[in-house]
Motif scaffolding. Structure first.
Motif, PDB file in Angstrom:
ATOM      1  N   ASP A  61     -64.603 -28.148   9.637  1.00  0.00           N
ATOM      2  CA  ASP A  61     -63.282 -28.032  10.249  1.00  0.00           C
ATOM      3  C   ASP A  61     -63.040 -29.112  11.303  1.00  0.00           C
ATOM      4  OD1 ASP A  61     -62.676 -25.810   8.694  1.00  0.00           O
ATOM      5  OD2 ASP A  61     -63.538 -24.422  10.160  1.00  0.00           O
ATOM      6  N   SER A  62     -64.114 -29.483  12.029  1.00  0.00           N
ATOM      7  CA  SER A  62     -63.986 -30.526  13.052  1.00  0.00           C
ATOM      8  C   SER A  62     -65.280 -31.321  13.099  1.00  0.00           C
ATOM      9  CB  SER A  62     -63.695 -29.913  14.422  1.00  0.00           C
ATOM     10  OG  SER A  62     -64.829 -29.207  14.906  1.00  0.00           O
ATOM     11  N   ASP A  90     -68.498 -29.956  14.574  1.00  0.00           N
ATOM     12  CA  ASP A  90     -69.412 -29.103  13.807  1.00  0.00           C
ATOM     13  C   ASP A  90     -70.585 -29.897  13.234  1.00  0.00           C
ATOM     14  OD1 ASP A  90     -67.771 -26.916  14.257  1.00  0.00           O
ATOM     15  OD2 ASP A  90     -66.599 -27.251  12.436  1.00  0.00           O
TER      16      ASP A  90
END
Length: 369
Positions: free
Chosen positions: A43-44, A47
């Motif tokens: 997601d980002s 992570d």
């Protein structure tokens, strides 16, 4: 660029790193592709930091501490006149002559910009090439297989690798001391030995505490200097896990260590036919980032510090479901153990490590893992 590299250490180091990458380009390209896939699957980008910081930490500590550190110790203890009695290899005092000669040689080698640039280039080339060997499979596959998604992609589900023997695992009986007899795991160093796990449950019966203990380097890995190591008498690193909620299989838990949380599967156990107590176990850990496998760990465990070849062969047979992840003879390191009559090492070095608080520093590091 070549003229600048001859006198500029940064330029020389950059060119050396580029040459080392070029020498093992397919492996580095595969690694870059794996990182790219991992980035696309999260997601980002934040992570990605914990798993790849984990990877980088051990990618660098193996050459710097395992190879260079042990090698330097052997060189110091081999210096003429340092070990007074080769029979017990307990040196008295610091290696002053070796240290003085090393300082003089270093000063002479760094006297010119060209020499400094050459040393920087050689050091960086060695380090990058060492990591590259871990990526392309030419290094020790048991403790330094750094490739992402090696052989198969991602991590398996518990049901894909678990044996029927763990369907009704009694975690209370699983507690206690286990001796490791073989591993596939780049968080472990081939130079260490006498590895054990002491597993206990907290009062809530869901929190798993794993005291991971080692000694190192082994007498085989460092025949001259092992008695001078700060962990010659052992070190312990705690890992923590959480058991699944009631009703789920207790053999599938989540373990936390090195800034990451990852599955730790108990995929096989053997019981004593008379007492019903667990005598052997196989554990499997796997860490993904964006669907890309960054780490896998395999541990062959037994309650006994010494097991027969037949028992070890049987463990390899039972580990066939995780063979693609490294549970094969050529990718597992066999662990030696200290003899039953092992006595704590007492010499000048151990007194020195205690005096400067290395034991306390190791405890602090272990608490932050």
């Amino acid at each position: 660029a070549l003229r600048a590299a001859a006198t500029n250490g940064l330029v020389a180091a950059a060119l050396a790193a580029a040459l080392a990458v070029a020498a093992r380009f397919p492996a580095w390209a595969a690694f870059a592709e794996g990182v790219q896939r991992a980035a696309a699957g999260v997601d980002s980008l934040g992570d990605l930091l914990p798993p790849f910081a984990f990877w980088l930490f051990f990618a660098l500590t193996h050459p710097l501490f395992g190879a260079a550190g042990v090698g330097l110790g052997e060189l110091a203890w081999s210096f003429p006149g340092y070990v007074a009695d080769p029979a017990d290899l307990d040196a008295v005092g610091a290696p002053l002559a070796f240290t003085l000669l090393s300082l003089l040689a270093t000063r002479a080698a760094l006297a010119t910009r060209a020499a400094r640039a050459a040393i920087a280039a050689a050091s960086i080339f060695w380090l990058v090439d060492y990591v590259g060997a871990g990526l392309d499979g030419s290094a020790d596959l048991s403790s330094y297989n750094l490739a992402l998604d090696d052989e198969v992609k991602g991590c398996p589900a518990f049901e894909q690798v678990a044996a029927p023997s763990v369907r009704d695992l009694d975690v209370a009986k699983y507690q206690g001391k286990w001796y490791e007899h073989a591993y596939h795991d780049w968080t472990q160093f081939a130079e260490v030995y006498d590895t054990s796990l002491d597993i206990n449950l907290a009062d809530d019966r869901r929190t798993w505490y794993d005291a991971f203990a080692i000694k190192g380097p082994s007498p085989q890995a460092a025949p001259r200097s092992w008695r001078g190591s700060p962990v010659a008498n052992g070190a312990m690193y705690p890992l923590y896990g959480t058991l699944p909620p009631p009703g789920a299989n207790s053999a599938s838990l989540l373990e936390k260590g090195f800034g990451n949380t990852f599955p730790n599967f108990i995929i096989d156990v053997q019981k004593d036919p008379k007492t019903g107590e667990y005598t052997e176990a196989i554990q499997f850990q796997c860490l993904e980032a964006g669907g890309v496998r960054v780490f896998e760990g395999i541990n062959f465990l037994a309650r006994d510090a010494s097991i027969s070849d037949a028992r070890l062969d049987a463990m390899f047979d039972r580990a066939k479901p995780i063979a693609p992840y490294g549970a094969t003879r050529d990718q597992m390191h066999l662990v030696t153990h200290a003899p039953p009559d092992f006595r704590p090492i007492a010499n000048w070095w151990q007194d020195a490590w205690a005096a400067i608080g290395v034991d306390k520093l190791l405890a602090l590091v272990a608490a932050d893992l």
